[in-house]
Design an enzyme around this catalytic site. Structure first.
Site: not given
Lengths: 90, 498, 480
Positions: B81, B156, B180
């Site tokens: 990420k 996210s 997330s």
């Protein structure tokens, strides 16, 4: 009610200069969100709050110094004569 | 050489490479090809480090040829990420503010992955600074759901889940502040773990809400997630909030203190007689398309030596308000450092008065980031601290206490990961409160600091549904035991057509 | 009398540490090339976390104990949120007591003899970076240069209660606190900027005015006197005193309204989530207690007892650790006359120090005098090898050359004339020259002193005055 002035002031405190369009949008959205948060206030003040995890002093970092090895690529910008160049103060 | 190596699980990849079935280079070339082929549709990657990946694969192959040792994750393609720092590789947080930022250090998790010979293939898309539940708030555009490209991938860590689901990498790292990792795992039908707070170092994770978030793995199977966890979990001197992980039942604490990572967690233990608490509020609040799927799964477990009992968690009513108060408060402070002086994008400060300069550059935050900064400032400001921030901390404690008492009765608590199915891109983007409310099931684990995992449990209207399992503080092993048990029973693993 | 209330905020850099408060960077930034003692943590680069320094906690505990504070069992850190270009994260990690006492020290007391001053709290926090202006006129610059070497250096902030009612007590307090910090060995107070003081003043229970930017402790008293006069004048003219922050203008010696717009400040304090609550525990506290060095008050008592010094002399020595240490080293070399040694140090030695050095509290730097010099000099005085007047000029010679007193004396050819025959010779010649004075001296003491002076003049001061006087008296007696 969350007011436009309040949002504007909070924006200034966070160094966000919001446009009028943004202000209008945020006022209603944030007002709705804050109203939703209001349910928190039903919890009595006497209740104990979340306590963060703990550590013994002995587990803290030892006081020895070490030079940081920077990467191959430049991570910092706005350099001038070894200083970092910032905006003017007045 | 077998085709479609990119479809393999992480465990299959590293076994295949060690056994000489294929080389790390052969595998990584297929992965890179796969990314090239599908990522223009998925938009999971912000950056692909081809050169770095190939070099690493080459060095692994060479060591194996020379009869040398390789790490536990040798050859496995990992996506990261883009809010986790990798030395000398651009890290953007999907924000204009960090457009050209190059970290001078590796996050602790990256150091551990590299030491274990995982191959980092690139940086994955996310909502700006991990603030969002759909990956729509990214300056690089939304990540699309591999099961239906018009739908959100969740967020996210949308890139982290979609990339694994689309077989662009075997496993990935995400970060989970209020769901997330689990939300996109559920929406994309992969396994995603939010570890116990303090289990995985946050050093090098660009903070959104420090007291809530953890880095965690996403993978195609529970075993893959366990393998990555074994590499990344553990105390780190660069993060003073990390704790020694709790010894698992079958081992003594001496074993755990040794650095051999393979001794931390296991997957696939045949756990019997599990007491499961089905959280009523979570089920009732869910879309019937979701709850139906959950009930079907529960029926399956109940036939198999599991004791399933419905239970109530009253403090859930405060969870979302508590979460968003704390998260935005911490975020407003965390994001203050982005003043573009030491790093950021090109914009010469010369000639600007400092307040003006700060305001100008900070206008480059996206809509959601600005909104959360202001909400956070609001709940911390002098007049409202007592009414919101302080009360949110009291609500948080109430939730922790209630959870603690529930774990005196249950091994695990379960419910849907997400109350709804994936929705169309753009559908909720203009209604922040509605968007926040889809986090209701996931924020609980972050508030309480406990581990939670989302595993694929089925499909509803051809969209994935995830089951969330929560365990007590440091109860990762219990979570893995139950999750791999369920995984075997339901077995819904398949690949989307892209 | 208008009631005056003064409170202080003292910032003390923990220069005795090796590394900064939250990262392993070198703590000593002075004289380093700009932006070289920095790392991602003290620059607040994304993803970095504060790593609290164990010894900083120990040092802050020592300061707390020395100022009579209770050291808290659990301490926490807070974020103080405000924007400023010298602040890498745009918040400062500090401590805060509004939601329960969690700063390292609280509720202390410092005894000033006639009164005592309350210590509200002692807390740990980080120093910001330094802003440098190429043009001395801040307004004339188009940009600011920033050096982050200082960013993250550990500071201990000491906040007093507003217990002072006059600037002189403030000075006494600062002397004592300074000496205490020196004795603890946590901060080299001689380093520029290692100790800084902000003050707040209110008159007649009115609004509080804060004065910042007072660069030297010597100016604290001046700034306070100026500010009290300013506020008194305003009261007389019935001008409202506003709560404000003023800056001390070092060049003009006045306090000035801060140019920056004093907008409503809201620091939005909240607990720093990246630092756990630190448990100090009994064992830690008792270890610190056991390791505490001798503090000024204890040392003074010992000086009074062991060396029989007067209260005043002991205080002057101990208010400046450098002097007290110098004294004790000297006494170790020559234990017979501590009082004589003390007097030589506080009057003669200090007499050689420039005022500017006194301000820096770096008294003996630049002088080449060491304890061995004073020890030998006092010994020679005790043995009547030199009189005090000559010893003084010997001392000023040593200050320049660093030679031993005996060596200086030899060179000056100034050994005291103690042989009576040599003095008698000089008396003989004076008696021949000053016949009328000799005649008067039999009944006029002034004439006797005149003769003594003449003999001293002739021997260029080298004759022992006592012996000389006795010889003159004897000679006059013989003449009768």
């Amino acid at each position: 009610m969350v007011s436009k002035d309040e949002i504007k002031h909070l924006g200034w405190l966070s160094r966000l200069e919001l446009t009028n369009a943004e202000l209008d949008r945020y006022v209603s959205q944030i007002d709705e969100i804050i109203r939703y948060f209001d349910k928190l206030d039903t919890i009595p003040l006497s209740e104990s709050e979340w306590s963060y995890s703990t550590k013994e002093v002995s587990e803290l970092r030892d006081d020895t110094n070490r030079v940081f090895k920077w990467g191959k690529l430049q991570s910092l910008k706005n350099r001038k004569d070894g200083f970092i160049k910032g905006p003017k103060m007045s | 050489m077998p085709n479609h190596l990119y479809h393999l699980t992480a465990n299959q990849v590293t076994c295949g490479i060690r056994n000489g079935e294929f080389s790390a280079q052969e595998y990584i070339f297929q992965i890179l090809e796969r990314i090239e082929k599908v990522d223009n549709k998925i938009n999971a990657f912000i950056l692909v480090d081809k050169q770095g990946a190939i070099e690493k694969a080459r060095s692994i192959d060479k060591r194996l040829r020379d009869g040398g040792a390789v790490g536990e994750l040798a050859g496995i393609a990992v996506g990261i990420k883009d809010n986790i720092c990798i030395k000398d590789l651009k890290t953007t947080c999907a924000s204009n503010i960090l457009e050209s930022y190059i970290p001078p250090y590796d996050a602790d998790v990256i150091r551990r992955l590299k030491e274990n010979d995982a191959i980092v293939v690139g940086k994955l898309n996310l909502d700006e600074f991990a603030m969002g539940s759909t990956t729509e708030f990214s300056r690089y555009g939304p990540t699309r759901n591999p099961w239906n490209l018009d739908y959100v991938a969740g967020g996210s860590s949308g890139g982290s889940a979609a990339s694994v689901a689309a077989s662009e990498c075997a496993v990935s790292l995400g970060s989970d502040t209020g769901g997330s990792i689990r939300c996109p795992s559920s929406f994309c039908s992969v396994v995603g773990l939010k570890p116990t707070y303090g289990c995985v170092s946050r050093s090098g994770l660009i903070s959104y809400s420090n007291s809530l978030e953890q880095i965690g793995p996403l993978g195609k199977t529970v075993l893959d997630v366990v393998m990555v966890m074994n590499a990344i979990a553990g105390i780190d001197e660069n993060d003073q909030t990390t704790k020694p992980i709790r010894p698992i039942a079958t081992r003594t604490s001496e074993d755990i203190s040794t650095s051999n990572i393979s001794s931390k967690y296991t997957a696939g233990q045949n756990k019997r007689n599990i007491t499961i608490g089905l959280v009523k509020e979570l089920i009732q609040g869910a879309d019937p398309a979701v709850s139906k799927c959950i009930y079907t799964a529960v029926d399956l477990f109940e036939g198999l030596d599991c004791k399933c009992e419905e239970t109530s968690m009253k403090s859930i009513q405060y969870a979302l308000a508590s979460y968003y108060t704390i998260a935005t408060a911490e975020a407003s402070s965390n994001l203050a450092r982005y003043d573009n002086i030491r790093y950021g994008f090109d914009y010469d400060p010369e000639g600007y008065e400092w307040n003006t300069y700060f305001s100008n550059v900070r206008n480059n935050f996206g809509d959601e980031a600005k909104r959360r900064i202001i909400i956070g400032s609001y709940v911390l400001s002098a007049g409202y601290y007592g009414k919101y921030y302080l009360k949110a901390q009291k609500a948080r404690e109430r939730i922790r206490q209630e959870i603690k008492s529930l774990f005196e009765r249950f091994d695990v608590l379960i419910g849907p990961t997400m109350p709804i199915l994936p929705f169309k891109i753009g559908e909720k983007i203009d209604d922040p409160l509605k968007m926040y409310q889809i986090d209701i099931d996931t924020v609980i684990a972050n508030l309480a600091g406990i581990p939670a995992i989302s595993i694929p449990i089925g499909f509803s209207n051809s969209f994935p549904v995830g089951l969330q399992i929560m365990a007590d503080y440091m109860g990762e092993q219990t979570l893995f035991d139950v999750a791999s048990f369920f995984e075997k029973i339901v077995d819904v693993r398949r690949s989307p057509e892209i | 009398m208008v009631e005056v209330k003064i409170g202080l905020e003292i910032h003390c850099q923990l220069t005795g540490l090796s590394s900064k408060l939250f990262c392993p960077c070198q703590c000593d930034y002075r004289g380093e090339v700009p932006n070289t003692t920095i790392c991602p943590i003290c620059l607040g680069l994304p993803g970095t976390l504060p790593l609290l320094n164990k010894r900083a906690v120990a040092f802050a505990s020592m300061i707390s104990m020395a100022l009579g504070c209770k050291v808290q069992e659990r301490i926490t850190f807070y974020r103080k949120n405000y924007f400023y270009p010298d602040l890498p994260k745009n918040f400062q990690i500090t401590q805060y007591n509004a939601f329960g006492i969690t700063s390292i020290g609280a509720d202390g007391k410092v005894d000033l003899g006639a009164k005592s001053i309350g210590i509200r709290r002692v807390q740990l926090e980080e120093d910001p970076g330094r802003l440098i202006y190429e043009n001395a006129d801040v307004n004339a610059n188009f940009y600011t240069l920033i050096d982050y070497n200082r960013a993250g250096v550990a500071l201990v902030e000491i906040v007093t209660e507003p217990d002072f009612d006059n600037p002189k007590d403030v000075r006494l307090f600062l002397d004592k606190v300074t000496s205490t910090i020196e004795h603890l060995g946590v901060c080299d107070i001689k380093l520029d900027g290692s100790l800084r003081c902000d003050v707040n003043v209110s008159l007649k229970g009115g609004k509080k005015v804060e004065i910042k930017n007072i660069n030297s402790f010597g100016d604290v008293e001046k700034a306070l006197r100026y500010e009290i006069t300013r506020q008194k004048t305003m009261l007389i003219r019935e001008i409202e005193i506003k709560s404000e922050t003023r800056h001390w203008d070092d060049a003009r010696k006045v306090t000035m309204q801060s140019r920056t717009k004093e907008e409503e400040q809201d620091y939005k304090y909240f607990p720093e989530p990246d630092i756990p609550t630190i448990i100090l525990g009994d064992q830690f506290i008792s270890t610190i207690k056991a390791k505490m060095p001798e503090l000024p008050d204890e040392r003074k008592i010992r000086f009074l007892k062991d060396y029989a010094l007067s209260d005043h002399v002991a205080k002057v020595l101990i208010d400046n650790k450098e002097l007290a240490d110098f004294f004790e080293s000297t006494v170790k070399l020559y234990p017979s006359s501590p009082n004589e040694i003390a007097h030589w140090i506080i009057s003669d030695l200090l007499g050689l120090v420039d005022d500017s050095k006194k301000e820096e509290r770096s008294l003996l730097s630049g002088l080449r005098i060491e304890p061995k010099h004073i020890a030998e000099l006092v010994k020679m005085i005790d043995q009547n090898k030199v009189n005090r007047n000559i010893a003084k000029s010997v001392l000023s010679q040593i200050a320049r050359t660093g030679e031993m007193p005996s060596c200086v004396l030899d060179k000056m050819n100034a050994s005291l004339i103690d042989s009576e025959s040599k003095i008698a010779e000089a008396i003989d010649s004076i008696f021949e020259l000053e016949i009328s004075a000799v005649r008067d001296a039999k009944h006029n003491p002034n004439a006797m002193n005149f003769l003594l002076g003449k003999v001293m003049q002739m021997t260029r001061g080298r004759a022992d005055p006592k012996i000389t006087l006795n010889l003159i008296k004897a000679r006059l007696a013989r003449m009768e």
